[in-house]
Design a protein around this motif. Structure first.
Motif, PDB file in Angstrom:
ATOM      1  N   ALA A  79     -42.748  21.293  25.295  1.00  0.00           N
ATOM      2  CA  ALA A  79     -42.989  20.417  26.460  1.00  0.00           C
ATOM      3  C   ALA A  79     -42.274  20.985  27.683  1.00  0.00           C
ATOM      4  CB  ALA A  79     -42.523  19.001  26.150  1.00  0.00           C
ATOM      5  N   GLN A  80     -41.040  21.472  27.482  1.00  0.00           N
ATOM      6  CA  GLN A  80     -40.287  22.081  28.596  1.00  0.00           C
ATOM      7  C   GLN A  80     -40.967  23.358  29.090  1.00  0.00           C
ATOM      8  OE1 GLN A  80     -36.463  22.484  26.651  1.00  0.00           O
ATOM      9  NE2 GLN A  80     -35.528  20.924  27.962  1.00  0.00           N
ATOM     10  N   LEU A 131     -36.522  27.920  23.667  1.00  0.00           N
ATOM     11  CA  LEU A 131     -37.203  27.815  24.964  1.00  0.00           C
ATOM     12  C   LEU A 131     -37.344  29.193  25.621  1.00  0.00           C
ATOM     13  CD1 LEU A 131     -38.474  26.225  27.281  1.00  0.00           C
ATOM     14  CD2 LEU A 131     -36.182  25.781  28.176  1.00  0.00           C
ATOM     15  N   ASP A 169     -43.953  22.689  31.175  1.00  0.00           N
ATOM     16  CA  ASP A 169     -43.525  22.183  32.475  1.00  0.00           C
ATOM     17  C   ASP A 169     -43.029  23.332  33.359  1.00  0.00           C
ATOM     18  OD1 ASP A 169     -43.093  19.970  34.129  1.00  0.00           O
ATOM     19  OD2 ASP A 169     -40.929  20.127  33.756  1.00  0.00           O
ATOM     20  N   LEU A 209     -41.176  20.498  19.581  1.00  0.00           N
ATOM     21  CA  LEU A 209     -41.829  19.555  20.496  1.00  0.00           C
ATOM     22  C   LEU A 209     -41.133  19.565  21.855  1.00  0.00           C
ATOM     23  CD1 LEU A 209     -42.590  16.465  18.214  1.00  0.00           C
ATOM     24  CD2 LEU A 209     -44.255  17.990  19.306  1.00  0.00           C
ATOM     25  N   THR A 210     -39.821  19.479  21.834  1.00  0.00           N
ATOM     26  CA  THR A 210     -39.065  19.435  23.090  1.00  0.00           C
ATOM     27  C   THR A 210     -39.197  20.757  23.845  1.00  0.00           C
ATOM     28  OG1 THR A 210     -37.510  17.911  22.100  1.00  0.00           O
ATOM     29  CG2 THR A 210     -36.749  19.055  24.080  1.00  0.00           C
ATOM     30  N   ALA A 211     -39.009  21.876  23.127  1.00  0.00           N
ATOM     31  CA  ALA A 211     -39.031  23.187  23.798  1.00  0.00           C
ATOM     32  C   ALA A 211     -40.426  23.502  24.353  1.00  0.00           C
ATOM     33  CB  ALA A 211     -38.579  24.269  22.830  1.00  0.00           C
ATOM     34  N   HIS A 214     -35.391  24.483  14.722  1.00  0.00           N
ATOM     35  CA  HIS A 214     -35.668  24.393  16.156  1.00  0.00           C
ATOM     36  C   HIS A 214     -36.488  23.156  16.454  1.00  0.00           C
ATOM     37  CE1 HIS A 214     -34.239  28.503  16.748  1.00  0.00           C
ATOM     38  NE2 HIS A 214     -34.829  28.759  15.598  1.00  0.00           N
ATOM     39  N   ASP A 215     -36.294  22.606  17.655  1.00  0.00           N
ATOM     40  CA  ASP A 215     -37.046  21.425  18.087  1.00  0.00           C
ATOM     41  C   ASP A 215     -38.245  21.915  18.910  1.00  0.00           C
ATOM     42  OD1 ASP A 215     -38.080  19.155  19.177  1.00  0.00           O
ATOM     43  OD2 ASP A 215     -36.171  18.397  19.958  1.00  0.00           O
ATOM     44  N   LEU A 242     -47.432  16.639  20.360  1.00  0.00           N
ATOM     45  CA  LEU A 242     -47.086  17.415  21.564  1.00  0.00           C
ATOM     46  C   LEU A 242     -47.855  16.868  22.770  1.00  0.00           C
ATOM     47  CD1 LEU A 242     -45.683  19.773  23.001  1.00  0.00           C
ATOM     48  CD2 LEU A 242     -47.595  21.240  22.299  1.00  0.00           C
ATOM     49  N   ARG A 252     -46.284  14.264  24.615  1.00  0.00           N
ATOM     50  CA  ARG A 252     -45.036  14.608  25.326  1.00  0.00           C
ATOM     51  C   ARG A 252     -45.261  15.414  26.596  1.00  0.00           C
ATOM     52  NH1 ARG A 252     -40.507  14.984  21.382  1.00  0.00           N
ATOM     53  NH2 ARG A 252     -39.376  16.102  22.986  1.00  0.00           N
ATOM     54  N   THR A 253     -46.516  15.825  26.860  1.00  0.00           N
ATOM     55  CA  THR A 253     -46.737  16.715  28.005  1.00  0.00           C
ATOM     56  C   THR A 253     -48.034  16.385  28.751  1.00  0.00           C
ATOM     57  OG1 THR A 253     -47.029  19.029  28.665  1.00  0.00           O
ATOM     58  CG2 THR A 253     -47.829  18.464  26.488  1.00  0.00           C
TER      59      THR A 253
END
Ligand SMILES: [Fe+2]
Ligand SMILES: [Fe+2]
Length: 280
Positions: free
Chosen positions: A24-25, A268, A28, A20-22, A17-18, A55, A58-59
Motif C-alpha cells: 500500500a505504501q 518497502l 502511494d 499489505l502495508t508495504a 514481512h508485512d 490489498l 488498503r489502497t
C-alpha cells in the motif's frame, strides 16, 4: 497513467514481512493508478485472490493480476500432504475474477494496450529437448520436480505442452484483436506473462541448461515479434533482468526469495527497487 508491475512475491515463503502495508505504501509513493501482479504471489488461487482483495481495501491503486504457476498449486482437502490436480479450475478462478483479472480487463489508454494472460512451459527454451527421443524425454521429465504437479490421470507427459499451447492461442487471439481494430497497427502493446519468453532472460551458464526448459516458451517471443509487441513484462525465474530483442523490450520484475534481496530487512525499499513503472 502510471502502471506498476511486480511478480513472485512468494508471500508464503517470505513470511517475516508485512506485505499489505508495504505494498500500500509503495503504490502511494510511486503514485500508481494500477498495480499488476505477475503471478506467484501465494500458493493456491483462493489465497492469492483473497490477498488481492485485502490489498484493494488498503489502497486507491487498482489491483490487477495474472496467474503464475504457484497460484495453480494447491493442497488437497482430504490429504493435506499431497497436491491436488485441479489446476485447470484454479486457472479459471484467476482468469475469470472480474475485479482483478488483467486477462478480463485489458487496459487501453492513449496509444497503449496492456494485456495479460496465462503462460506455462513447454521445454522449448531448452536447446536439445526437441531432438531427444521418447525415452530421453521421459527421463528428462522425471528429473523435474515440477512435473508431478500437472500430470493428468493418464500420466500424460505432454500436459505441459498442451497448457502452453492453449496460453499461446489465447495470447494470439488478444494480439490479433488489437491489430485488427481501427488504427490497430498504431497501438503500442505491453504483454504481461508469468513465464519467460526468451532463454536469454535466464542464466547462461551450462549448470542451468536443464532448468531453463521449465522457465517458459520461446513461442511467446515469436508471437511478440510477429505482432510487433513493444514491451513484455515477465517473472518466474526470480532473475531481474532487462533486455531488448527484435524491437521488444523484456523486463523481469521478480521480487523472489528474501535471502536474495538487496534490502533483506526492508521490504518497502525492495519493492520500490523491483516494481517496474510504465508511465503512459
Ligand atoms: Fe516464483
Ligand atoms: Fe513461477
Amino acid at each position: 497513467m502510471r502502471i506498476g508491475f511486480i511478480g513472485d512475491l512468494h508471500i508464503d515463503y517470505n513470511t517475516h514481512h508485512d506485505f499489505l502495508t508495504a505494498l500500500a505504501q509503495a503504490c502511494d509513493q510511486l503514485d500508481l493508478d494500477t498495480i499488476v501482479f505477475c503471478g506467484d504471489t501465494l500458493t493456491g488461487a483462493e489465497k492469492a485472490l483473497s490477498f488481492y482483495g485485502r490489498l484493494q481495501d488498503r489502497t486507491q491503486t487498482r489491483v490487477l493480476q495474472i496467474p503464475g504457476n504457484h497460484e495453480l498449486y494447491c493442497l488437497s482437502e482430504k490429504n493435506k500432504t499431497s497436491l491436488c490436480l485441479d489446476a485447470d479450475e484454479y486457472m479459471d478462478l484467476m482468469l475469470n475474477d472480474e475485479a482483478t483479472s488483467l486477462f478480463k480487463n485489458p487496459i487501453v489508454h492513449g496509444q497503449w494496450c496492456i494485456i495479460g494472460g496465462p503462460s506455462w512451459y513447454d521445454y522449448s527454451l531448452h536447446r536439445n529437448y526437441r531432438r531427444m527421443d521418447a525415452m530421453a524425454k521421459h527421463r528428462f521429465l522425471r528429473r523435474n520436480p515440477e512435473y508431478k504437479y500437472l500430470q493428468n490421470t493418464d500420466q500424460n507427459p505432454f500436459i505441459n505442452e498442451k497448457i502452453t499451447a492453449r496460453s499461446l492461442m489465447l495470447m494470439e487471439r488478444q494480439l490479433r484483436t488489437i491489430r485488427e481494430r481501427a488504427h490497430g497497427k498504431e497501438y503500442k502493446i505491453c504483454s504481461a506473462i508469468h513465464m519467460l519468453p526468451l532463454a536469454e532472460m535466464y542464466k547462461s551458464s551450462h549448470v542451468w541448461a536443464t532448468t531453463v526448459a521449465f522457465m517458459g516458451s520461446k513461442y511467446y517471443a515469436e508471437l511478440y515479434e510477429s505482432y510487433g509487441v513493444d514491451l513484455c513484462i515477465c517473472a518466474h525465474s526470480h532473475i531481474r533482468r532487462t533486455l531488448m530483442k527484435n524491437g521488444t523490450t523484456y523486463v523481469n520484475v521478480s521480487l523472489g526469495h528474501n535471502f536474495k534481496w538487496k534490502y533483506k530487512t526492508d521490504l518497502l525499499k525492495e519493492l520500490l527497487d523491483t516494481i517496474y513503472v510504465l508511465d503512459i
